[in-house]
Write an enzyme that holds these catalytic residues in place. Structure first.
Site, PDB file in Angstrom:
ATOM      1  N   LYS A 128       0.845  -1.206   0.000  1.00 52.53           N
ATOM      2  CA  LYS A 128       0.000   0.000   0.000  1.00 52.53           C
ATOM      3  C   LYS A 128       0.875   1.248   0.000  1.00 52.53           C
ATOM      4  O   LYS A 128       2.067   1.187   0.316  1.00 52.53           O
ATOM      5  CB  LYS A 128      -0.922  -0.019   1.220  1.00 52.53           C
ATOM      6  N   ARG A 173     -11.052   0.274  15.136  1.00 49.72           N
ATOM      7  CA  ARG A 173     -11.092   1.161  13.979  1.00 49.72           C
ATOM      8  C   ARG A 173     -12.195   0.680  13.040  1.00 49.72           C
ATOM      9  O   ARG A 173     -13.289   1.213  13.067  1.00 49.72           O
ATOM     10  CB  ARG A 173      -9.704   1.150  13.321  1.00 49.72           C
ATOM     11  N   TYR A 218      16.503  30.426   6.302  1.00 49.73           N
ATOM     12  CA  TYR A 218      15.300  31.166   6.704  1.00 49.73           C
ATOM     13  C   TYR A 218      15.257  31.361   8.216  1.00 49.73           C
ATOM     14  O   TYR A 218      15.480  30.417   8.979  1.00 49.73           O
ATOM     15  CB  TYR A 218      14.041  30.388   6.305  1.00 49.73           C
ATOM     16  N   MET A 231      12.188  24.216   1.098  1.00 47.44           N
ATOM     17  CA  MET A 231      11.392  23.325   0.243  1.00 47.44           C
ATOM     18  C   MET A 231      12.279  22.425  -0.622  1.00 47.44           C
ATOM     19  O   MET A 231      11.987  21.252  -0.796  1.00 47.44           O
ATOM     20  CB  MET A 231      10.442  24.151  -0.634  1.00 47.44           C
TER      21      MET A 231
END
Ligand SMILES: *Cc1c(COP(=O)(O)O)cnc(C)c1O
Length: 373
Positions: A39, A137, A262, A310
């Site tokens: 998955k 769940r 930053y 980023m």
């Protein structure tokens, strides 16, 4: 013309996946079924190549979370059984049956929808009745199992392929919770047996399969261990399959008092080399690693300093280590004698290795060794 190639990439070792399949296999009785859980793009490793490698190495079947993940494997030509682990909605029944996927069921509505879709298509649908033994769940409550079983066996278009549950805490130091789930499962199995029903039973994930042999039952669903991450501290040795690699794009010698990145969250205390690296949080190098994590350059583990941005991050390299533009940087994996693991990231980020691996950015190209068949 080929497009530009990125130096930042995830190198996935399919031979490591195969070794890990075999490590798990050796812990199982020969007849025990092993689902390779692929998955979420095989926990970030790439679903199709990993699925093929795992099947070739001895996994019997595949498991995914979503019908569309199963569909993509079918599109790639994979013919093994594929179990959709996540709950489906009645309106998804036709596509699940259409792609010949095994489904989990715990409600009359989905049982009926699958039966109708299977009858329409003229081929049986395979269902696994899910019981909640303590995960809390999804899954039927134990008292509702017999009634749901009756509905499944009454539907000619359905094939009852399994009774399953999921463990909440198999990797936890304290084993009592898992033992309680096991006892609950046994009670359900006993109840079904009294009615003459004995579907194959599967409960264990990686930690359950390797740590509680009594819980291997008729099958195990193994994800994390395939990727070479130990599901708990006492696990047998596994080989990490994914390395996240990048390069140095700038290396500069700076004096004490030099501020980086930053927000100027880091200031050098002594002269050193700041190496800038071509990877950032858009690649899955999470911002939480700022001034916490480490990477490897020149065979040395060095700290990530300043804010991860980023697309770039910065490393503080001691002056005596020579680095230059183009030098390889290992963000996850090993170089020389140094290593950084998904477990290390998880500790720095206060999360689990699963989230680290699933978080490797979609824009990071995956390359495979050996190249996929
Ligand atoms: C993801 C998943 C697994 C595999 O878990 P690992 O801990 O990665 O081995 C097994 N069963 C179910 C239902 C799952 O959702």
């Amino acid at each position: 013309m080929t497009g530009p190639e990125r130096a930042t990439r995830a190198l996935v070792r399919l031979d490591a996946i195969q070794t890990n399949v075999q490590v798990v296999r050796r812990a199982l009785a020969p007849a025990t079924m092993m689902w390779a859980v692929v998955k979420a793009n095989a926990y970030g490793h790439g679903a199709v190549p990993v699925a093929r490698a795992a099947l070739e190495a001895g996994a019997d079947a595949l498991a995914v979370a979503l019908p569309e993940e199963g569909w993509a494997l079918r599109q790639a030509g994979i013919g093994s059984p594929i179990l959709v682990l996540g709950p489906i909605l009645p309106e998804q029944a036709a596509s699940v049956v259409g792609a010949d996927l095994d489904a989990i069921v715990f409600s009359p509505a989905v049982i009926e929808a699958l039966a109708r879709a299977a009858a329409d298509r003229g081929r049986p649908a395979r269902v696994h009745l899910k019981v909640d033994t303590g995960m809390g769940r999804v899954g039927a409550q134990p008292d509702d199992v017999a009634a749901l079983a009756e509905r499944i066996v009454a539907e000619r278009a359905l094939q009852w392929a399994g009774l399953m549950t999921h463990l909440a805490d198999a990797d936890h130091e304290e084993r009592e919770w898992t033992r309680g789930q096991y006892r609950q499962l046994l009670r359900v199995v006993e109840g079904l047996r009294r009615r003459g029903w004995a579907p194959p039973v599967h409960a264990a994930n990686s930690a359950g399969a390797l740590r509680f042999p009594g819980l291997q039952a008729d099958g195990v669903r193994v994800g994390l261990a395939l990727y070479g991450v130990a599901p708990w501290a006492g696990a047998p040795p596994l080989e990490p399959a994914l390395a996240l690699q990048s390069v140095v794009t700038m290396a500069k010698r700076v004096p004490a008092g030099f501020r980086v990145g930053y927000g100027h969250t880091y200031e050098t205390a002594e002269p050193l080399t700041i190496a800038t690296v071509a990877a950032g949080y858009a690649d899955g190098v999470r911002r939480g690693l700022s001034n916490r994590g480490a990477a490897i350059v020149g065979g040395r583990r060095v700290p990530i300093v300043g804010q991860v941005s980023m697309d770039q991050l910065t490393l503080a390299v001691p002056r005596e280590v020579r680095v230059q533009v183009g030098d390889p940087v290992v963000l996850l994996g090993r170089q020389g004698g140094a290593a950084v693991s998904a477990g290390d990231w998880a500790a720095w980020l206060d999360t689990i290795p699963y989230e680290v691996l699933c978080g490797i950015g979609a824009r990071v190209p995956r390359t495979y060794l050996p190249p996929p068949a």
